[in-house]
Scaffold this active site. Structure first.
Site, PDB file in Angstrom:
ATOM      1  N   ALA A  76      50.795  44.174 -13.373  1.00 64.63           N
ATOM      2  CA  ALA A  76      50.365  42.789 -13.183  1.00 64.63           C
ATOM      3  C   ALA A  76      51.560  41.893 -12.911  1.00 64.63           C
ATOM      4  CB  ALA A  76      49.612  42.296 -14.420  1.00 64.63           C
ATOM      5  N   ASP A  77      51.262  40.772 -12.283  1.00 66.66           N
ATOM      6  CA  ASP A  77      52.271  39.740 -12.075  1.00 66.66           C
ATOM      7  C   ASP A  77      51.584  38.384 -12.110  1.00 66.66           C
ATOM      8  OD1 ASP A  77      55.282  39.570 -11.270  1.00 66.66           O
ATOM      9  OD2 ASP A  77      54.256  37.968 -10.190  1.00 66.66           O
ATOM     10  N   THR A  78      52.240  37.406 -12.723  1.00 64.06           N
ATOM     11  CA  THR A  78      51.654  36.074 -12.899  1.00 64.06           C
ATOM     12  C   THR A  78      52.601  35.010 -12.372  1.00 64.06           C
ATOM     13  OG1 THR A  78      50.498  36.835 -14.882  1.00 64.06           O
ATOM     14  CG2 THR A  78      50.734  34.450 -14.620  1.00 64.06           C
TER      15      THR A  78
END
Length: 193
Positions: A76-78
């Site tokens: 994931a990346d935010t």
């Protein structure tokens, strides 16, 4: 699905803690990738690009003994978005500028997630977006906050679940997404693999 066959391609304490709180004990295998975002990418494309890049790196480098149980890789990346993509502040000046720009206004938190099974053509890639509305806060409160360790490893320079969360007026969307891991959507997608 067994709860012992997940590989988390992240060292994020928040993501690890969230998975454990949901009953999963993932193998932690942080991806070692360049997180530079191509300047032409928008918010959604950027986080999905980075999540996919992390998952593919983890797939390529996962130790053979971890592949035996047919694991599912989770990456994931935010980012935060308000007029531009906002990542993690590098120093107090950047933290001050970012948080001041979010004061008394709305911004978006986007998390891209990639789920894949190594050596199989099974891939899930999606983005979850939450709109966050900040209250006003004093310059003194801002200065006190940027003098803590909290802002510097978080997109947008704040943690909704941390001390600066008191300045969040309300959100539209998934609260856990603002933490950096849209668990409801992830669990739904995992169930369909």
């Amino acid at each position: 699905m067994a709860i012992n066959n997940l590989v988390l391609a992240s060292s994020s304490p928040r993501r690890i803690q969230m998975m454990r709180a949901k009953g999963y004990e993932p193998y932690i295998f942080p991806a070692q990738v360049d997180e530079t975002i191509p300047i032409t990418m928008g918010m959604e494309s950027a986080v999905m690009y980075l999540a996919c890049k992390k998952a593919l790196w983890a797939e390529q480098h996962l130790p053979q003994e971890q592949k035996i149980n047919s694991p599912i890789l989770v990456a994931a990346d935010t980012v935060v978005y308000k007029d531009r993509i906002i990542g993690k502040p590098a120093d107090p000046d950047q933290a001050r500028e970012i948080l001041a720009s979010l004061r008394k206004s709305a911004h978006y938190v986007a998390t891209g997630v990639c789920l894949l099974k190594p050596e199989l053509p099974v891939r899930k890639l999606f983005c979850e977006i939450t709109k966050v509305f900040f209250k006003d806060f004093s310059q003194e409160a801002l200065e006190a906050y940027i003098n803590t360790d909290e802002p510097y490893d978080k997109a947008g320079g704040y943690a909704i679940q941390g001390t600066f969360g008191r300045y969040v007026d309300h959100i539209e969307g998934d609260y856990e997404n603002v933490i950096g891991f849209p668990w409801s959507r992830i669990e739904k997608e995992l169930a369909s693999l």
